[in-house]
Enzyme design. Sequence first.
Site, PDB file in Angstrom:
ATOM      1  N   PRO A 143       6.704  42.797   4.561  1.00 35.82           N
ATOM      2  CA  PRO A 143       6.116  41.900   5.514  1.00 35.82           C
ATOM      3  C   PRO A 143       6.974  40.972   6.386  1.00 35.82           C
ATOM      4  O   PRO A 143       7.659  39.939   5.457  1.00 35.82           O
ATOM      5  CB  PRO A 143       5.056  41.257   4.815  1.00 35.82           C
ATOM      6  CG  PRO A 143       5.313  41.291   3.561  1.00 35.82           C
ATOM      7  CD  PRO A 143       6.275  42.362   3.066  1.00 35.82           C
TER       8      PRO A 143
ATOM      9  N   THR B 242       6.863  38.143   9.460  1.00 34.90           N
ATOM     10  CA  THR B 242       6.297  37.427  10.760  1.00 34.90           C
ATOM     11  C   THR B 242       7.047  37.869  11.937  1.00 34.90           C
ATOM     12  O   THR B 242       8.393  37.531  12.087  1.00 34.90           O
ATOM     13  CB  THR B 242       6.159  35.933  10.437  1.00 34.90           C
ATOM     14  OG1 THR B 242       5.418  35.672   9.298  1.00 34.90           O
ATOM     15  CG2 THR B 242       5.502  35.166  11.580  1.00 34.90           C
TER      16      THR B 242
ATOM     17  N   GLY C 255       2.246  39.200   8.462  1.00 37.91           N
ATOM     18  CA  GLY C 255       0.937  38.325   7.856  1.00 37.91           C
ATOM     19  C   GLY C 255       0.062  38.548   9.102  1.00 37.91           C
ATOM     20  O   GLY C 255       0.467  38.454  10.213  1.00 37.91           O
TER      21      GLY C 255
ATOM     22  N   GLN D  66      -0.834  43.042   5.613  1.00 37.81           N
ATOM     23  CA  GLN D  66      -0.699  41.839   4.656  1.00 37.81           C
ATOM     24  C   GLN D  66      -1.610  40.660   5.101  1.00 37.81           C
ATOM     25  O   GLN D  66      -1.457  40.310   6.286  1.00 37.81           O
ATOM     26  CB  GLN D  66       0.953  41.186   4.847  1.00 37.81           C
ATOM     27  CG  GLN D  66       0.891  39.947   3.659  1.00 37.81           C
ATOM     28  CD  GLN D  66       2.105  39.117   3.813  1.00 37.81           C
ATOM     29  OE1 GLN D  66       2.353  38.534   4.842  1.00 37.81           O
ATOM     30  NE2 GLN D  66       3.040  39.153   2.887  1.00 37.81           N
TER      31      GLN D  66
ATOM     32  N   HIS E 265      -1.370  37.884   0.665  1.00 39.53           N
ATOM     33  CA  HIS E 265      -0.143  37.019   0.576  1.00 39.53           C
ATOM     34  C   HIS E 265      -0.426  35.770  -0.002  1.00 39.53           C
ATOM     35  O   HIS E 265      -1.244  34.760   0.271  1.00 39.53           O
ATOM     36  CB  HIS E 265      -0.046  36.545   2.104  1.00 39.53           C
ATOM     37  CG  HIS E 265       1.485  35.829   2.194  1.00 39.53           C
ATOM     38  ND1 HIS E 265       2.075  35.443   1.063  1.00 39.53           N
ATOM     39  CD2 HIS E 265       2.458  35.726   3.540  1.00 39.53           C
ATOM     40  CE1 HIS E 265       3.295  35.110   1.653  1.00 39.53           C
ATOM     41  NE2 HIS E 265       3.519  35.347   3.002  1.00 39.53           N
TER      42      HIS E 265
ATOM     43  N   ALA F  43       2.180  33.859  -1.725  1.00 36.19           N
ATOM     44  CA  ALA F  43       3.580  33.239  -1.894  1.00 36.19           C
ATOM     45  C   ALA F  43       3.725  32.398  -0.808  1.00 36.19           C
ATOM     46  O   ALA F  43       3.143  31.862   0.092  1.00 36.19           O
ATOM     47  CB  ALA F  43       4.514  34.457  -1.795  1.00 36.19           C
ATOM     48  N   HIS F  44       5.042  31.752  -1.212  1.00 34.05           N
ATOM     49  CA  HIS F  44       5.803  31.003  -0.117  1.00 34.05           C
ATOM     50  C   HIS F  44       5.234  29.794   0.536  1.00 34.05           C
ATOM     51  O   HIS F  44       5.502  29.402   1.477  1.00 34.05           O
ATOM     52  CB  HIS F  44       6.282  32.004   0.958  1.00 34.05           C
ATOM     53  CG  HIS F  44       6.905  33.236   0.716  1.00 34.05           C
ATOM     54  ND1 HIS F  44       7.081  34.393   1.559  1.00 34.05           N
ATOM     55  CD2 HIS F  44       7.557  33.430  -0.371  1.00 34.05           C
ATOM     56  CE1 HIS F  44       7.683  35.363   0.899  1.00 34.05           C
ATOM     57  NE2 HIS F  44       8.017  34.806  -0.354  1.00 34.05           N
TER      58      HIS F  44
ATOM     59  N   TYR G  82       1.931  29.228   1.068  1.00 33.08           N
ATOM     60  CA  TYR G  82       0.696  29.425   2.129  1.00 33.08           C
ATOM     61  C   TYR G  82      -0.434  29.131   1.204  1.00 33.08           C
ATOM     62  O   TYR G  82      -0.310  28.500   0.080  1.00 33.08           O
ATOM     63  CB  TYR G  82       0.791  30.650   2.837  1.00 33.08           C
ATOM     64  CG  TYR G  82       1.967  30.647   3.552  1.00 33.08           C
ATOM     65  CD1 TYR G  82       2.033  30.054   4.839  1.00 33.08           C
ATOM     66  CD2 TYR G  82       3.016  31.854   3.472  1.00 33.08           C
ATOM     67  CE1 TYR G  82       3.096  30.270   5.608  1.00 33.08           C
ATOM     68  CE2 TYR G  82       4.016  32.000   4.394  1.00 33.08           C
ATOM     69  CZ  TYR G  82       4.216  31.083   5.368  1.00 33.08           C
ATOM     70  OH  TYR G  82       5.225  31.291   6.227  1.00 33.08           O
TER      71      TYR G  82
END
Length: 369
Positions: free
Chosen positions: A26, A28, A60, A103, A168, A170-171, A173
């Site tokens: 995935p 963006t 996403g 996602q 999602h 992760a990261h 968010y």
Amino acid sequence: MSNTDILFQPFALKSLTLPNRIVMAPMTRTKAENGIPGAINAEYYRKRAEGGVGLILSEGTVVDRPASRNDPAIPFFHGADAMAGWANVAKAVHDAGGKMGPQIWHTGSTRYTEWEPDAPVESPSGLVGPDEPRGNTMSESDIADTIAAFAKAALDAKNAGFDTFEIHGAHGYLIDQFFWSGTNLRTDRFGGKTIKERSTFAREVVSAMRAAVGEDFPIILRVSQWKQQDFAARLATTPDEMTDWLGPLVDAGVDIIHASQRRFWEPEFPELDGEKGLNFAGWAKKLTGAATISVGSVGLSSDFIGAFSGEASEKAGLDALTERMEKGEFDLIAVGRALISDAQWTNKVQKGAFDQLEDFDAAALAELV
């Protein structure tokens, strides 16, 4: 077995059957006008299906909350127009012989550009990073409504004809902001001192989504140690902590863990098994028994962070990847930027046409072709 044969073994789990082990990561793209995926989005994903990718994970796409996205061109995953657009995307991919999942996302209190949503951003404790206030602390009612929005998105994904979906988590968010002690200071049941306690929100999201789609529809969860707010952040510093974090999520209904790291060849716990030890996906599989997806700079010479500052990346060999996959360290491998620059990347790899693979040019991030 030739060098890449392992990448082209079939994979099956519940209702999902894939012709190979390559997943489109995935990424963006911010190319959905008014939040509605259109013909250019369908064509973009169709080309990657024609290019031989086993499973496509969409960029996403956000749940039905007032401030669930941090850019106006991020697609919605709610509303009649957006869902009609996504159904067209799924059909385009299927018509090209591919498999796909969206996602499903909530960006929490993160910032992508200077754009601000109409409503205040939300997060577990009104923080975007440690000691960095931004937006509102979510009430228990906000949390309940968000869990319901994720569940509705799960059912919408199934009804739109997708083969799976990825949550999602992760990261840095929203879901990850609940995991992270730096952004979750709550004292109710959605907070706590341990990663297991701070995973309550994610477990309830997964449980609600599983209830919405039934037992046979596969659920993928993307998780990471690193955050965009702090590349060195770690949620689990030991295998026991990782088990406490990921095991209950698998019990709640996750079938596949997408273990995100910036470079797939880096060991997760080198102090335990050396510099060639299991990576994040390898440890996740070992500790939970779930299938896993690895990711991180596959086929390229540098990681993706540099792409946002205009850094190009040269093509790189796949020997380190195939060596790990032949050992069964993880089940699937996600490929990102290489597939932006070269929709035929998978087919070329299968044919052994490595000299025809394209380098990654960061200018490709501004296009959707």
